[in-house]
Design an enzyme around this catalytic site. Structure first.
Site, PDB file in Angstrom:
ATOM      1  N   THR A 228     -12.371 -13.735   5.155  1.00 31.69           N
ATOM      2  CA  THR A 228     -11.542 -13.549   4.091  1.00 31.69           C
ATOM      3  C   THR A 228     -11.667 -14.425   2.989  1.00 31.69           C
ATOM      4  OG1 THR A 228     -10.037 -13.332   6.178  1.00 31.69           O
ATOM      5  CG2 THR A 228      -8.972 -12.723   4.071  1.00 31.69           C
ATOM      6  N   THR A 246     -11.876  -9.120   2.077  1.00 31.14           N
ATOM      7  CA  THR A 246     -12.286  -9.225   3.324  1.00 31.14           C
ATOM      8  C   THR A 246     -13.311  -8.573   3.439  1.00 31.14           C
ATOM      9  OG1 THR A 246     -11.612  -9.494   5.618  1.00 31.14           O
ATOM     10  CG2 THR A 246     -10.525  -7.929   4.345  1.00 31.14           C
ATOM     11  N   GLU A 267     -14.431  -3.263   8.627  1.00 30.60           N
ATOM     12  CA  GLU A 267     -12.864  -3.190   8.995  1.00 30.60           C
ATOM     13  C   GLU A 267     -12.546  -2.429   9.952  1.00 30.60           C
ATOM     14  OE1 GLU A 267     -10.388  -4.816   7.421  1.00 30.60           O
ATOM     15  OE2 GLU A 267     -11.924  -6.143   6.524  1.00 30.60           O
ATOM     16  N   SER A 310      -4.044  -5.383   8.569  1.00 31.11           N
ATOM     17  CA  SER A 310      -4.437  -6.649   7.834  1.00 31.11           C
ATOM     18  C   SER A 310      -3.529  -7.734   7.805  1.00 31.11           C
ATOM     19  CB  SER A 310      -5.066  -6.278   6.505  1.00 31.11           C
ATOM     20  OG  SER A 310      -5.508  -7.340   6.035  1.00 31.11           O
TER      21      SER A 310
END
Length: 427
Positions: A228, A246, A267, A310
């Site tokens: 991140t 990120t 992700e 997140s």
């Protein structure tokens, strides 16, 4: 990633690497590439395949000097397709160029929560703004101040309430499911902003920290990566930007565009980890009171287009009465919310200047309800929390980084967290 070149004759697919997507090299037809690995590559979550699946046969070679894999035919794999290395779809992947073309950024209103003289603006689910708002709203009701933490017992008491609040917050993380894909979660996340829930949580916090995990609705949480980065900006005209980006884990999917230098994220790994192997699933979340079916004890499978939850919390706090503004956010995966919450507490309630508020050592609560302390955290407070029944554990490393800019009247202060060795810049 490295790969060896064979004598260029008829194109042939050779592949290297096991824990990442392969690099294509050219080899002679009918023969193996010298130095190439016979191991089957394992797809990454960025390509919509969960880790652990294996391909039954080697992938096909790219037929053009194109960019990324073709969704249906080689002709659609062109140099205009995002500047990414041409690859066939990995085993189990459903991602196509059409998926990229259909993607549209979404502009939504920020969450708005009053915190005394300040109003907190933070991003809605699937980002973590609702959890940050919940933590600060609960703690605000205890009226901590510089005077209340001046003595050791006061500091222990404050951190005890912080730890208990973080435990309850972890038990509420299921509310960060994507409301666009699971509309029934929309109201579930809004509940986190209500004073009614904050008051209920305060009533459940006592002087002990050795309650059963069920007291906090704690269960193994969804995974959150550590790749991140955050920047906070305050403009000359008073406009403010807090932006967190990120790629999930370090180096993301370990695939990048040679033309742009952009690294692809992974992700979707968080959606894979939401349903561990062998866990029961439900078709979709169904909110029932303060729970969702399958959460926190179970899970529900991903749906097409779903965005993963997140911990990112780029935030802006504004006090019109004081003419003050705080632009803040952080990096560090699951540590972000803990670190940003404590920096805000230090600055707004405990009288720290911005640099000291960010530099102060933090604590964090993991999914087992155990407290993890940054190495330089007060030993006196640690002993006091242990006396109150708080269990602790060691964290291999802390990657929490907070970046912030504050405006107090005509004065502007900018701090880049020393943990990352950065510097604030201005003119």
């Amino acid at each position: 990633m490295p790969g060896r070149q064979c004598q260029p004759t008829t194109p042939r697919a050779c592949w290297t690497g096991v824990h990442r997507l392969c690099r294509w090299v050219e080899g002679p037809s009918g023969s193996g590439c010298p130095g190439s690995s016979a191991a089957t590559p394992r797809p990454t979550a960025a390509m919509a395949a969960c880790p652990g699946r294996s391909c039954s046969s080697p992938p096909s070679p790219c037929s053009e000097g194109g960019m990324w894999w073709p969704p249906s035919s080689a002709s659609s794999c062109t140099t205009a397709s995002c500047g990414l290395p041409c690859r066939r779809q990995p085993c189990g992947s459903q991602l196509t160029l059409q998926d990229l073309a259909k993607f549209q950024p979404e502009v939504v209103d920020a969450l708005e929560v009053p915190l005394g003289d300040y109003t907190l603006y933070s991003p809605p689910p699937p980002a973590g703004g609702a959890i940050l708002s919940f933590i600060l709203n609960v703690l605000r009701g205890f009226n901590f101040s510089a005077e209340s933490v001046a003595r050791p017992e006061g500091r222990v008491n404050m951190y005890h309430h912080l730890v208990e609040t973080l435990k309850f917050a972890r038990g509420q993380r299921w509310r960060l499911g994507d409301p666009r894909s699971h509309p029934k979660l929309q109201n579930a996340s809004r509940d986190l902003l209500e004073e009614t829930l904050a008051q209920l949580i305060r009533q459940q916090i006592d002087g002990r920290g050795d309650h059963q995990l069920s007291h906090y609705s704690l269960a193994d949480a969804w995974g959150h990566g550590t790749g991140t980065s955050h920047v906070s900006v305050l403009g000359e005209d008073g406009s403010a930007v807090a932006a967190t980006s990120t790629i999930n884990t370090p180096f993301g999917a370990m695939v990048y565009s040679p033309r742009t230098g952009i690294i692809l994220n992974n992700e979707l790994l968080d959606l894979c980890e939401r349903c561990p192997r062998g866990s029961g699933t439900t078709p979709s979340p169904a909110v029932n009171g303060d729970r969702v079916s399958g959460a926190p004890g179970g899970c529900w499978p991903p749906v097409p287009g779903e965005r993963s939850p997140s911990s990112m919390v780029p935030s802006i706090l504004i006090s019109k009465a004081q003419g003050s503004k705080l632009v803040i956010g952080g990096a560090g995966g699951e540590l972000i919310i803990s670190a940003v919450a404590q920096a805000i507490m230090n600055k707004l309630w405990l009288g720290f200047d911005l640099r000291a508020a960010i530099a102060a050592p933090i604590l964090h609560v993991n999914s087992k309800g155990r407290v993890e302390y940054e190495p330089s955290f007060s030993q006196e407070v640690q002993r006091g929390l242990q006396d109150r029944g708080q269990n602790q554990t060691q964290r291999p490393f802390f990657l929490n980084v907070v970046q912030a800019v504050s405006q107090e009247g005509a004065c502007v202060y900018a701090v880049s967290d020393l943990r990352k060795g950065g510097e604030a810049a201005g003119y």
